[in-house]
Motif scaffolding. Structure first.
Motif, PDB file in Angstrom:
ATOM      1  N   ARG A  16       0.807  -1.225   0.000  1.00  0.00           N
ATOM      2  CA  ARG A  16       0.000   0.000   0.000  1.00  0.00           C
ATOM      3  C   ARG A  16       0.839   1.274   0.000  1.00  0.00           C
ATOM      4  O   ARG A  16       0.433   2.285  -0.556  1.00  0.00           O
ATOM      5  CB  ARG A  16      -0.982  -0.013   1.160  1.00  0.00           C
ATOM      6  N   ASP A  17       2.009   1.255   0.631  1.00  0.00           N
ATOM      7  CA  ASP A  17       2.881   2.433   0.595  1.00  0.00           C
ATOM      8  C   ASP A  17       3.274   2.766  -0.840  1.00  0.00           C
ATOM      9  O   ASP A  17       3.315   3.932  -1.229  1.00  0.00           O
ATOM     10  CB  ASP A  17       4.142   2.219   1.430  1.00  0.00           C
ATOM     11  N   ALA A  18       3.573   1.742  -1.621  1.00  0.00           N
ATOM     12  CA  ALA A  18       3.949   1.953  -3.019  1.00  0.00           C
ATOM     13  C   ALA A  18       2.764   2.508  -3.811  1.00  0.00           C
ATOM     14  O   ALA A  18       2.921   3.452  -4.596  1.00  0.00           O
ATOM     15  CB  ALA A  18       4.451   0.655  -3.642  1.00  0.00           C
ATOM     16  N   VAL A  19       1.602   1.926  -3.608  1.00  0.00           N
ATOM     17  CA  VAL A  19       0.402   2.402  -4.299  1.00  0.00           C
ATOM     18  C   VAL A  19       0.134   3.864  -3.941  1.00  0.00           C
ATOM     19  O   VAL A  19      -0.079   4.706  -4.819  1.00  0.00           O
ATOM     20  CB  VAL A  19      -0.820   1.525  -3.946  1.00  0.00           C
ATOM     21  N   ASP A  20       0.161   4.161  -2.650  1.00  0.00           N
ATOM     22  CA  ASP A  20      -0.100   5.531  -2.205  1.00  0.00           C
ATOM     23  C   ASP A  20       0.923   6.507  -2.786  1.00  0.00           C
ATOM     24  O   ASP A  20       0.563   7.602  -3.232  1.00  0.00           O
ATOM     25  CB  ASP A  20      -0.092   5.611  -0.678  1.00  0.00           C
TER      26      ASP A  20
END
Length: 144
Positions: A16-20
């Protein structure tokens, strides 16, 4: 410099950090966004084909749709149009192949080290080495 960004996702919390980060970049700089989830044929493909397990395929497609749902919803909250894409294949190879159609690939890594990294390998590492465009890797360390 960048117009088209490919954000890869596997639906994990660590991703999710990468997506965000990818969506934030797209929002700030006006990139068009494609969210890619690779339907990992290596994880079930041989068994499913041998035994004719159609349900496994459906399960994997649903898992990819679930992974993409987060990206789509988060993108919508930010006013971005996100194009979802599901491809069957080996994750690193598929992302590398897709990279030729984009200006930037955003992917996550959970920072495995030592024996775990040697045994499991790293999709992100392979993508960085072989991508046809720049790659932004967002590291989310594993608690050991």
């Amino acid at each position: 410099m960048y117009n088209r960004v490919l954000i890869t996702t596997d639906g994990s919390e660590s991703n999710r950090d990468a997506v965000d980060s990818g969506l934030e970049l797209a929002s700030r700089f006006g990139f068009s966004v494609t969210a890619l989830c690779v339907f990992d044929v290596g994880s079930y493909g041989n068994i499913a084909q041998t035994y004719g397990l159609g349900d496994e395929r459906e399960y994997m497609i649903k898992a990819c749709e679930g992974a993409l749902k987060y990206v789509m919803e988060k993108g919508e909250e930010m006013g971005l149009e996100v194009t979802p894409k599901i491809i069957a294949g080996h994750p690193a190879e598929t992302i590398i192949e897709e990279s030729k159609n984009y200006d930037l690939v955003v992917c996550g890594t959970i920072g495995k080290t030592g024996m775990k990294r040697m045994l499991l390998g790293s999709v992100a590492e392979k993508v960085v080495r072989m991508s046809q465009c720049p790659v932004l890797v967002c590291r989310n360390p594993v608690e050991e």
